[in-house]
Design a protein around this motif. Sequence first.
Motif, PDB file in Angstrom:
ATOM      1  N   ARG A  58       0.843  -1.215   0.000  1.00  0.00           N
ATOM      2  CA  ARG A  58       0.000   0.000   0.000  1.00  0.00           C
ATOM      3  C   ARG A  58       0.868   1.250   0.000  1.00  0.00           C
ATOM      4  O   ARG A  58       0.567   2.232  -0.687  1.00  0.00           O
ATOM      5  CB  ARG A  58      -0.936   0.008   1.209  1.00  0.00           C
ATOM      6  CG  ARG A  58      -2.210  -0.750   0.983  1.00  0.00           C
ATOM      7  CD  ARG A  58      -3.241  -0.479   2.098  1.00  0.00           C
ATOM      8  NE  ARG A  58      -3.977  -1.695   2.304  1.00  0.00           N
ATOM      9  CZ  ARG A  58      -3.708  -2.632   3.216  1.00  0.00           C
ATOM     10  NH1 ARG A  58      -2.715  -2.477   4.059  1.00  0.00           N
ATOM     11  NH2 ARG A  58      -4.423  -3.717   3.294  1.00  0.00           N
ATOM     12  N   SER A  59       1.944   1.230   0.773  1.00  0.00           N
ATOM     13  CA  SER A  59       2.855   2.369   0.815  1.00  0.00           C
ATOM     14  C   SER A  59       3.465   2.621  -0.565  1.00  0.00           C
ATOM     15  O   SER A  59       3.569   3.770  -1.013  1.00  0.00           O
ATOM     16  CB  SER A  59       3.951   2.115   1.851  1.00  0.00           C
ATOM     17  OG  SER A  59       4.893   3.159   1.838  1.00  0.00           O
ATOM     18  N   GLN A  68       7.023  10.036 -10.007  1.00  0.00           N
ATOM     19  CA  GLN A  68       7.167  10.977 -11.116  1.00  0.00           C
ATOM     20  C   GLN A  68       8.240  12.002 -10.778  1.00  0.00           C
ATOM     21  O   GLN A  68       9.060  12.353 -11.629  1.00  0.00           O
ATOM     22  CB  GLN A  68       5.830  11.670 -11.407  1.00  0.00           C
ATOM     23  CG  GLN A  68       5.882  12.686 -12.530  1.00  0.00           C
ATOM     24  CD  GLN A  68       6.208  12.075 -13.882  1.00  0.00           C
ATOM     25  OE1 GLN A  68       5.888  10.931 -14.152  1.00  0.00           O
ATOM     26  NE2 GLN A  68       6.859  12.838 -14.731  1.00  0.00           N
ATOM     27  N   LEU A  73       2.157   1.767  -3.464  1.00  0.00           N
ATOM     28  CA  LEU A  73       1.090   2.266  -4.328  1.00  0.00           C
ATOM     29  C   LEU A  73       0.800   3.742  -4.042  1.00  0.00           C
ATOM     30  O   LEU A  73       0.613   4.535  -4.975  1.00  0.00           O
ATOM     31  CB  LEU A  73      -0.181   1.424  -4.144  1.00  0.00           C
ATOM     32  CG  LEU A  73      -1.362   1.791  -5.025  1.00  0.00           C
ATOM     33  CD1 LEU A  73      -0.995   1.724  -6.500  1.00  0.00           C
ATOM     34  CD2 LEU A  73      -2.547   0.879  -4.721  1.00  0.00           C
ATOM     35  N   MET A  74       0.815   4.125  -2.773  1.00  0.00           N
ATOM     36  CA  MET A  74       0.587   5.533  -2.431  1.00  0.00           C
ATOM     37  C   MET A  74       1.686   6.417  -3.011  1.00  0.00           C
ATOM     38  O   MET A  74       1.424   7.543  -3.442  1.00  0.00           O
ATOM     39  CB  MET A  74       0.473   5.715  -0.915  1.00  0.00           C
ATOM     40  CG  MET A  74      -0.826   5.174  -0.355  1.00  0.00           C
ATOM     41  SD  MET A  74      -1.162   5.444   1.417  1.00  0.00           S
ATOM     42  CE  MET A  74       0.391   5.734   2.152  1.00  0.00           C
ATOM     43  N   SER A  75       2.920   5.918  -3.057  1.00  0.00           N
ATOM     44  CA  SER A  75       4.019   6.680  -3.660  1.00  0.00           C
ATOM     45  C   SER A  75       3.762   6.915  -5.142  1.00  0.00           C
ATOM     46  O   SER A  75       4.034   7.996  -5.665  1.00  0.00           O
ATOM     47  CB  SER A  75       5.346   5.942  -3.482  1.00  0.00           C
ATOM     48  OG  SER A  75       5.722   5.922  -2.133  1.00  0.00           O
ATOM     49  N   VAL A  76       3.243   5.912  -5.821  1.00  0.00           N
ATOM     50  CA  VAL A  76       2.921   6.055  -7.241  1.00  0.00           C
ATOM     51  C   VAL A  76       1.777   7.050  -7.409  1.00  0.00           C
ATOM     52  O   VAL A  76       1.867   7.993  -8.205  1.00  0.00           O
ATOM     53  CB  VAL A  76       2.538   4.696  -7.872  1.00  0.00           C
ATOM     54  CG1 VAL A  76       2.035   4.887  -9.298  1.00  0.00           C
ATOM     55  CG2 VAL A  76       3.705   3.732  -7.832  1.00  0.00           C
ATOM     56  N   GLU A  77       0.712   6.862  -6.658  1.00  0.00           N
ATOM     57  CA  GLU A  77      -0.486   7.694  -6.810  1.00  0.00           C
ATOM     58  C   GLU A  77      -0.257   9.147  -6.398  1.00  0.00           C
ATOM     59  O   GLU A  77      -0.886  10.046  -6.946  1.00  0.00           O
ATOM     60  CB  GLU A  77      -1.641   7.089  -6.015  1.00  0.00           C
ATOM     61  CG  GLU A  77      -2.108   5.776  -6.587  1.00  0.00           C
ATOM     62  CD  GLU A  77      -3.162   5.070  -5.762  1.00  0.00           C
ATOM     63  OE1 GLU A  77      -3.866   4.220  -6.332  1.00  0.00           O
ATOM     64  OE2 GLU A  77      -3.287   5.350  -4.552  1.00  0.00           O
ATOM     65  N   SER A  78       0.670   9.391  -5.473  1.00  0.00           N
ATOM     66  CA  SER A  78       0.926  10.761  -5.019  1.00  0.00           C
ATOM     67  C   SER A  78       1.849  11.524  -5.967  1.00  0.00           C
ATOM     68  O   SER A  78       2.044  12.726  -5.812  1.00  0.00           O
ATOM     69  CB  SER A  78       1.554  10.741  -3.621  1.00  0.00           C
ATOM     70  OG  SER A  78       2.901  10.283  -3.685  1.00  0.00           O
ATOM     71  N   GLY A  79       2.438  10.826  -6.922  1.00  0.00           N
ATOM     72  CA  GLY A  79       3.349  11.478  -7.855  1.00  0.00           C
ATOM     73  C   GLY A  79       4.800  11.443  -7.398  1.00  0.00           C
ATOM     74  O   GLY A  79       5.669  12.004  -8.056  1.00  0.00           O
ATOM     75  N   GLU A  80       5.063  10.778  -6.276  1.00  0.00           N
ATOM     76  CA  GLU A  80       6.430  10.721  -5.759  1.00  0.00           C
ATOM     77  C   GLU A  80       7.389  10.080  -6.762  1.00  0.00           C
ATOM     78  O   GLU A  80       8.518  10.551  -6.938  1.00  0.00           O
ATOM     79  CB  GLU A  80       6.440   9.929  -4.450  1.00  0.00           C
ATOM     80  CG  GLU A  80       7.776   9.861  -3.766  1.00  0.00           C
ATOM     81  CD  GLU A  80       7.709   9.099  -2.464  1.00  0.00           C
ATOM     82  OE1 GLU A  80       8.740   8.506  -2.104  1.00  0.00           O
ATOM     83  OE2 GLU A  80       6.657   9.077  -1.806  1.00  0.00           O
TER      84      GLU A  80
END
Length: 88
Positions: A63-64, A75, A66-73
């Motif tokens: 989950r952590s 990118q 995935l959150m990095s991907v979704e938050s743009g981290e």
Amino acid sequence: MSLDPQGMAPEDLSHAGSVTDKAIEYMIEQGIAPISIASALLGGALGLMARTMEDKAIARVLRSALMSVESGELQEMRQQGAAQPPAS
């Protein structure tokens, strides 16, 4: 192995990250495709987690990520990498 002040990362995480970075660099120099490197590392990580962690802990790690991907981290990391000159 002790945890950081927030209780999140083991003290040897930086060392493990450095070793992993060197392994990635070596595989790239050997001409292994980035997707193959990433797939092998992910498979190895999942296998290690399966042998050493409970399912709930594995789910928290995933989950952590995935959150990095979704938050743009990721990118941001990609953009920083593009801004750096290639190593010689």
